[in-house]
Each structure stands twice: as structure tokens, then as C-alpha cells.
Write a protein that holds these residues in place. Sequence first.
Motif, short mmCIF file in Angstrom:
data_model
loop_
_atom_site.label_atom_id
_atom_site.label_comp_id
_atom_site.label_asym_id
_atom_site.label_seq_id
_atom_site.Cartn_x
_atom_site.Cartn_y
_atom_site.Cartn_z
N PHE A 125 57.04 -53.05 -13.35
CA PHE A 125 56.85 -51.71 -12.79
C PHE A 125 56.07 -51.79 -11.49
N LYS A 126 56.14 -50.69 -10.72
CA LYS A 126 55.39 -50.57 -9.47
C LYS A 126 54.12 -49.78 -9.75
N TYR A 127 53.06 -50.05 -8.99
CA TYR A 127 51.80 -49.35 -9.22
C TYR A 127 51.04 -49.19 -7.92
N LYS A 128 50.10 -48.26 -7.94
CA LYS A 128 49.21 -48.03 -6.81
C LYS A 128 47.79 -48.03 -7.35
N LEU A 129 46.95 -48.92 -6.84
CA LEU A 129 45.54 -48.95 -7.22
C LEU A 129 44.83 -47.75 -6.60
N ALA A 130 44.01 -47.08 -7.38
CA ALA A 130 43.24 -45.94 -6.90
C ALA A 130 41.80 -46.09 -7.39
N ILE A 131 40.86 -46.15 -6.46
CA ILE A 131 39.45 -46.22 -6.83
C ILE A 131 39.03 -44.86 -7.35
N VAL A 132 38.36 -44.84 -8.49
CA VAL A 132 37.95 -43.59 -9.13
C VAL A 132 37.11 -42.78 -8.15
N ALA A 133 37.44 -41.51 -8.00
CA ALA A 133 36.84 -40.65 -6.98
C ALA A 133 35.33 -40.48 -7.13
N ASP A 134 34.84 -40.32 -8.37
CA ASP A 134 33.40 -40.09 -8.54
C ASP A 134 32.60 -41.37 -8.75
N GLY A 135 33.28 -42.53 -8.74
CA GLY A 135 32.58 -43.81 -8.87
C GLY A 135 31.98 -44.07 -10.24
N LYS A 136 32.47 -43.39 -11.27
CA LYS A 136 31.91 -43.53 -12.62
C LYS A 136 32.94 -44.11 -13.58
N TYR A 137 32.43 -44.72 -14.65
CA TYR A 137 33.29 -45.29 -15.67
C TYR A 137 33.91 -44.21 -16.55
N GLY A 138 33.09 -43.28 -17.00
CA GLY A 138 33.61 -42.19 -17.81
C GLY A 138 32.69 -41.83 -18.95
N ALA A 139 32.20 -40.61 -18.93
CA ALA A 139 31.35 -40.08 -19.99
C ALA A 139 31.72 -38.63 -20.22
N ARG A 140 31.44 -38.14 -21.43
CA ARG A 140 31.74 -36.75 -21.76
C ARG A 140 30.47 -35.93 -21.61
N ASP A 141 30.58 -34.84 -20.88
CA ASP A 141 29.45 -33.93 -20.70
C ASP A 141 29.17 -33.26 -22.04
N PRO A 142 27.91 -33.32 -22.53
CA PRO A 142 27.62 -32.77 -23.85
C PRO A 142 27.82 -31.26 -23.96
#
Length: 183
Positions: A125-142
Motif C-alpha cells: 500500500f501507499k502511505y503518507k507520514l504525518a507528524i502528530v499536530a499537537d506533538g503528543k502521544y495520546g491521553a484522554r481528558d478526564p
Amino acid sequence: TRSQWRGLRVHTRSQWRGLRVHTRSQWRGLRVHTRSQWRGPRSLCHRCLLQIGYWNEDDKFVATTTDAHVSNDTNNIENQTYIVTTILEPPYVMLKKNQEQLEGNDKYEGYCVELAAEIAKHVGFKYKLAIVADGKYGARDPESKAWNGMVGELVYSKADIAVAPLTITLVREEVIDFSKPFM
């Protein structure tokens, strides 16, 4: 569905996106974690699954039906470009020194960049790398229960896959699937 019966704890989760089944069992200190996943070429048909094709290494997707709404052209993984979210984290993903002169995926180097390229080459498959916009790994806001970072991009369909040094946690596993850890 959740059920508890004389020390036996079962947690089952199903979701249609293909079909995703997540099962957890626990019995007197013995913990079994089973996950089955079908995200391949299937469609719902009046409360049943109708197989419309199969996948193998040589032929990739092979259609087994001549249904009008299913064609090898529109469902073929090779005809789509997938967004791969990642994060700048040496030595996994780094900008090349001459990145101003480069475009697309060529601007990046590192272990995860090479891993994404090998997966794409192997699967086809083809893909495009995209750097995460907010620079974070990922957490859920409580409070709002909203996700940020790469996990948020996956949850809210801004990206199709993440290739990054992302820690597997229980709360993340509840909303996204992980491959086996590469470290």
C-alpha cells in the motif's frame, strides 16, 4: 457485555469496522487475554456475515463474489493512500538535515520511518507520514473524555495507522488496536 460469575470475569467488546471482537477472561488469578479481529473484505447481510473475498500474500485481495457494489478496484488496498501518524522522537522519527529540500516521506529518517516503509512494501500500500499536530502521544481528558495526540488522530479518523514508540496501556487498548511491540 460484561458479566461476572463465581470468580470468572469476562469482558467482551464488539464493534463493526470490519468486525472487531475483544475478549478478556480472568479466573482465580489466571488471566487470559484473547483478541480476534476481522477487518478484511466482509460485509453485513441481514444479521450474517457474507464473505466477499479473501487475502493472501501472493494475490493480496481476491474477490470471490461478482456483487455490483464490490469490485477489486474500489476495495483494493493498493488504490488508497493511508495516513500514518507519528511523532518526532529520536532515534525513531527524525527530520533529515536537508529536509527543506525534500518532500513527503523523504523528509524523515529513523527506525519507525524504515518500519513503515517495510510494512507498506510487504503489504502493498501507499502511505503518507504525518507528524502528530499537537506533538503528543495520546491521553484522554478526564472531564471531556476526548483523546489528544496520535491516539486521538486514530480515534477521530484523522489517521489510519500510527507507527511510533507508543506505550500500550489499558485505556489506549480500549479505543485502538496494537500490534506486538517492536521493542
